[in-house]
Design an enzyme around this catalytic site. Structure first.
Site, mmCIF file in Angstrom:
data_model
loop_
_atom_site.group_PDB
_atom_site.id
_atom_site.type_symbol
_atom_site.label_atom_id
_atom_site.label_comp_id
_atom_site.label_asym_id
_atom_site.label_seq_id
_atom_site.Cartn_x
_atom_site.Cartn_y
_atom_site.Cartn_z
ATOM 1 N N PRO L 11 0.691 -1.559 0.011
ATOM 2 C CG PRO L 11 -0.066 -1.231 2.212
ATOM 3 C CD PRO L 11 0.551 -2.013 1.217
ATOM 4 C CG ASN L 12 -0.203 4.471 0.880
ATOM 5 O OD1 ASN L 12 -1.282 4.876 0.755
ATOM 6 N ND2 ASN L 12 -0.549 3.691 2.287
ATOM 7 N NE ARG L 19 3.664 7.048 2.565
ATOM 8 C CZ ARG L 19 3.999 5.627 2.776
ATOM 9 N NH1 ARG L 19 4.312 4.715 1.861
ATOM 10 N NH2 ARG L 19 3.608 5.486 3.994
ATOM 11 C CE1 TYR L 24 8.460 4.872 3.034
ATOM 12 C CE2 TYR L 24 7.181 7.061 3.177
ATOM 13 C CZ TYR L 24 7.642 5.780 3.930
ATOM 14 O OH TYR L 24 6.630 5.230 4.866
ATOM 15 C CG ASN L 75 8.561 -2.075 0.401
ATOM 16 O OD1 ASN L 75 7.922 -2.001 1.498
ATOM 17 N ND2 ASN L 75 8.981 -1.047 -0.031
ATOM 18 C CB ALA L 78 1.186 0.227 6.155
ATOM 19 C CD GLU L 99 9.909 -7.656 5.931
ATOM 20 O OE1 GLU L 99 10.689 -8.364 6.446
ATOM 21 O OE2 GLU L 99 9.238 -6.629 6.302
ATOM 22 C CG HIS L 101 10.835 -2.568 4.906
ATOM 23 N ND1 HIS L 101 9.646 -2.302 4.982
ATOM 24 C CD2 HIS L 101 11.002 -3.629 5.608
ATOM 25 C CE1 HIS L 101 8.934 -3.196 5.462
ATOM 26 N NE2 HIS L 101 9.960 -3.993 5.998
ATOM 27 N NE ARG L 108 9.224 5.880 8.553
ATOM 28 C CZ ARG L 108 8.636 5.606 7.628
ATOM 29 N NH1 ARG L 108 8.389 4.467 6.980
ATOM 30 N NH2 ARG L 108 7.321 6.258 7.572
#
Lengths: 144, 144, 144, 144, 144, 144, 144, 144, 144, 144, 144, 144
Positions: L11-12, L19, L24, L75, L78, L99, L101, L108
């Site tokens: 998502p996103n 964003r 990012y 990735n 969220a 995985e 990120h 964070r």
């Protein structure tokens, strides 16, 4: 020869019908044990029903089930949540265990959400009242 | 007819006078029970005093109080903090319950600060030694 | 006169040899008690060995040790982790206590990592199987 | 000369009778103070009753009790659970303290289960309504 | 050929006798090492005793035990509770480990109740003072 | 007219037979749905079986059950533990709900021990594999 | 013109000398304020000393310090641990703040280990008794 | 003869001036040690300043202070929050300890809010930069 | 007759405009109260605005609202998070309560995320600055 | 001129190949360092490889990297989870840091899931064995 | 040109009027959307109302608001408490967000007390039923 | 035949570049997918790139990878932190998972520090931006 099942009820389950009927219903323990006997007969199983308020007595019976019974159905009542010793006894005796609760323990106080017995049971049935014992017999019968 | 009160003492309270007098004082359980009998007589109440180290025995007695007694005074000792089964028995029998502790449990180890019995008691009296039982009888007498 | 030691074993330790041998080994309780008797004789100590699955029974025996024995070796089994009442009994009787566990409880489930008995014991020996009892006798002998 | 007791009531206790009668009953504070005065007279004690919604005012009164009174009965209301400063004041003044709650705080919201005042009180009485104050006077009278 | 045991003592154990004798007793480390040597001789074991305040030094010695020794007795002192690196070293070297503490760590501050070393030890002995090392040698001797 | 039951299976249950057979067994979802249909017929119930990996889709179906079905049997898979929205949908639609899990979730990772669906279900059956659905149908049939 | 410092003492600090001298020493507040005045004079600072048991009063004084004083030394007593409102007042007034505690709060009960005031203070001095105020004046003097 | 003080600085304090000046200021460790020497001379104290990144080295120095120094000022840097072994060393050596931090650790990450050293220190000074050491010398001088 | 609303502002809200404008904006409390008066007039409501830094004063005003006002709008400031006594006062007085916060408390420190007042409020409005009060008046007007 | 990278390996990584090959694989540290050297040459980077079991030694090397190297690749081993001092050193030296773990630490014991080094690293690579170092070099090369 | 607002309703809000009217009232979603449209017209705003039970759909719409709308009013229903992805979408799109809840979520189950959306919202309005949307429009109108 | 890799973005991630570029970076998803394609070609791998905001869609794609692809790079955005269902899907499909990120999630908010996907991934790469995908391809290529 018929397979044999030990059906154990823990503390205060002898008060059924009297105790908080809005939670546990109006069936007495005698009524439930009769229902269990009937279902066992239908399934061709032997059953022996016992109830005690004493943790140690329940442990003694569980240990004696070794060589006497082929499976255990247990409603440990309040000891579900506090008795590591019953958990150990069930693990030691090595028979398949089905755990039954009359009420849905997850809708009640937080201290009833965790059961030490669930950690050693094949399966758990809760919230179905006396029917739960009948279903547990069926499930155990399939296992045996 | 006189109202009747069951006075239950839990594990290790038979050791009173011997056990840690700096916490529990030098009164024996016999002394406390005599004091309870005397106060009961003054109030026109019948009392029956019992002590056991066995959780299951305490539960049996609580269940048998149904129809025999009109109220329960209980010092559950260490079972206050661990026995959900005694909590359930007291809730099931449905009589008014007063919980008594000789010492102020809130000044002691953290694991004594929570009592399952308090959740089903009318009231709690702690830290007042043998006097606590006498006051509990008065309070129960007013309730009855 | 010989010093006397009470050796208590808690719930399910009567199942030793049968129960989960990969954790507890294949020694039976009878074997351990024989080993204890032999070591006691070597050290010039009297011993009395008892086992029960009943928390209340263990408490009764602990209380009766007063005046009968000079020290206690206890493997409280699952009650280590749940019985505040046994903890209180040991504290009340005031004898030196050695706690023994056959397995290394710190390598097992999190709920076995805390023992109420350790809070009142002189020392703790765990993970050494039957040998643990023998070492506990030596340690207690030095204390007495 | 008569021993003197300071009876303090904390925030919102002046609302008694109005406030949530299903929890606190229908007695007003005036009624409770009259009952306290009567019991004190019976016991040959002097009493002074005070109520405030102000934490600081309660602390001032506690400090002034030094040399004026021989003991304190306090129902700290909501400050039981949040005021470390009242706890410190009671500890500083060094008089015997009895803590009273009208309701059984252990049956209510979790944030009412802990009281800072209990940590410095001789004893705690809760759940007995106005009777609790009367019993507290008796208990304090025995102490003095 | 004689089996060889490495006996490691961690930070501040070189202060024994000086440091808080009410907790650790008056024996010096030299005295304990002499006692260990004597017991080892009795059992026909070789021993090597080392002490360091440096976590890294202890890890170096543990690693070097590989091929040099057949077992390790370690009192990790404060590093028991904080050193995951010592835990990893003991796991890596793969020798049987016995953990010893002079005092009963479960009677002390909460931050001493957890030991990373216990998670990789065969067994744990605590609260028995210098005797604990002697018993550990016996237990290790049986293992080897 | 026959009572109708909606049987919902959540994410990854379409992978049954493929996915981790040591946990979930070798039965495929098709096999389970056939077994459910057969048992429903035996009981005189209508059933509709649906599976989705989409939380929103499951919610849509639950809402549409209103007026269409008389009860819901749901195995919410991983959404049991994370979906408050499914919990809300089941509560909103107001039909009796039986929750089924193939495996005994209490023997698995800690994050599977809590189910939001249990909070709104009549009862929970877990650990009994495909049999669990059959028993759930019986229990629901008794309710309806 | 001389810089001015507001020295605030919170609840129960007016009891100094009386209150638990084993923790706080035998100096009275008057003695500490005299010592502060003397040190201020030595440093060429003006000081104003205030004490209150009332959280609201302390907040009023902190707010009024705006434009009146150049810095604040505060011993918030028990309010350190519970008063978010004093924290907000100190943050709002925007003056440099030094927090002082007579005792070492980290050696005392766990609920004294956290201070809301520390989150907005320049620095914290604790455990140094009356000397702490004198050092705080020096530190504040260097800041101003 | 002049009293002597050991001033210890822990890991990364040799990086002062370089390391995160917005937190620790631009003073170098050499500058701080010069300032300490100057203040010591003013007070008639002898001082010895040491810095190490090695936990074991710091422990060695603390142990060696026995008989060499009359007090210790320590800024344990990151070891404040993780080193139980330094805590034990300070407790073992039995000298008065003052803990100093350049920054206000309570305004920083949560893992810096707890210090094992504070549990054995006479007092703590934090947030006052290099001045903190000077004040600590004064405070220690008054103690000695 | 016009309905009347009590508008209470808690500690430090008298500092608005001065205090942390990046969080609370540059409006003063006088400005907000004028805006409230204007909106009340538009809605045909009577309003009374009060501010205090004293928890006890706020409780007194809440209690006095009984019979004087028909609803309460309260911005409890820091007391939102710590005052159980204000919570109890609002519950006791039994009027509809709207809670307002100028800033979005959920974007700030964790200790501002919980409000005791929210537990007894009809609704909560936060993050909308002075507008929040105006909207609260509208919402309360609809309720009344 | 070639950019230079310091490659640090923490405690027990010198045991690679010997230590728990089912977790860490059979590559030795020498093999990994050769692989790193080869990849560095391919990328035109200078590298220096160091390993220590000593936390303080690792900190010394990190500090010395200032002015010597342009980036750091670190596998802190067990110190990842316990060493705030290494975290501080990395932050102080201000070079870009890549954290590498041979195993996927999130699949192992809970106490390995948190790394203090991750809080100051540019990036983290774990679970890829020796390849992780090679990828870290590439990533760092892109940064430089 | 009129400013445009996207009004999003999350899972189960399409059940309004049917679902638990004692919590959510009897207004349907259509009614609320009509009320929103009316208020928007009064304020000269354009609005677009959307509802979905699908987390992904809500995220798609939030992303599409970029360039289409000037602000977002969202009642995320149960996703408030579980959807970090919606939180991220709202943060990514960068429009002012107002969060609305029909009921006062702080009076309900603990798992509804935390909202991920609140962390990125300008403000939160809860407990005011359909009125909450109308007030949110006003507040957003003032922002735009 | 070329090995095939499925590259999933959650998502996103379609908002990349728009964003929060400070977290990012400014690369768009299209740019990253191009970079992935290029690296895959270099390595002789086939790749298929997919993005969705829908948890259920991601699960469908993961399941369909069975028999279509030889590995997965994901990735999860969220959903890393909240989706047990994606975790289960990855476990069920049984392919090696890497995985990735973009940002270092450990720097964070606390709720991003735990990933359900890490529990089933071969390895994790975070904080390296678009490069992370490229490195993941290399690592996966070595595995295949």
């Amino acid at each position: 020869m018929a397979k044999s099942v030990l059906v154990l009820n823990g503390p205060n389950l002898n008060m059924l019908g009297l105790r908080e009927p809005q939670i546990y219903g109006t069936d007495t323990l005698a009524h439930i044990e009769a229902l269990v006997a009937e279902e066992a007969e239908r399934l061709g199983l032997a059953v022996e029903c016992r109830q005690s308020n004493h943790e140690g007595q329940l442990i003694d019976w569980i240990q004696q089930a070794h060589g006497e019974h082929h499976g255990i159905i247990i409603n440990p009542g309040a000891y579900s949540h506090t008795s590591l010793a019953i958990h150990d006894a069930l693990k030691a005796v090595g028979l398949p265990v089905l755990e039954v609760h009359l009420s849905n323990i997850f809708k009640r106080e937080a201290f009833r959400h965790h059961s030490y017995v669930s950690l050693v049971a094949v399966g758990v049935i809760c919230g179905l009242g006396a029917t739960g014992y009948r279903l547990a017999l069926q499930a155990l019968n399939e296992k045996l």
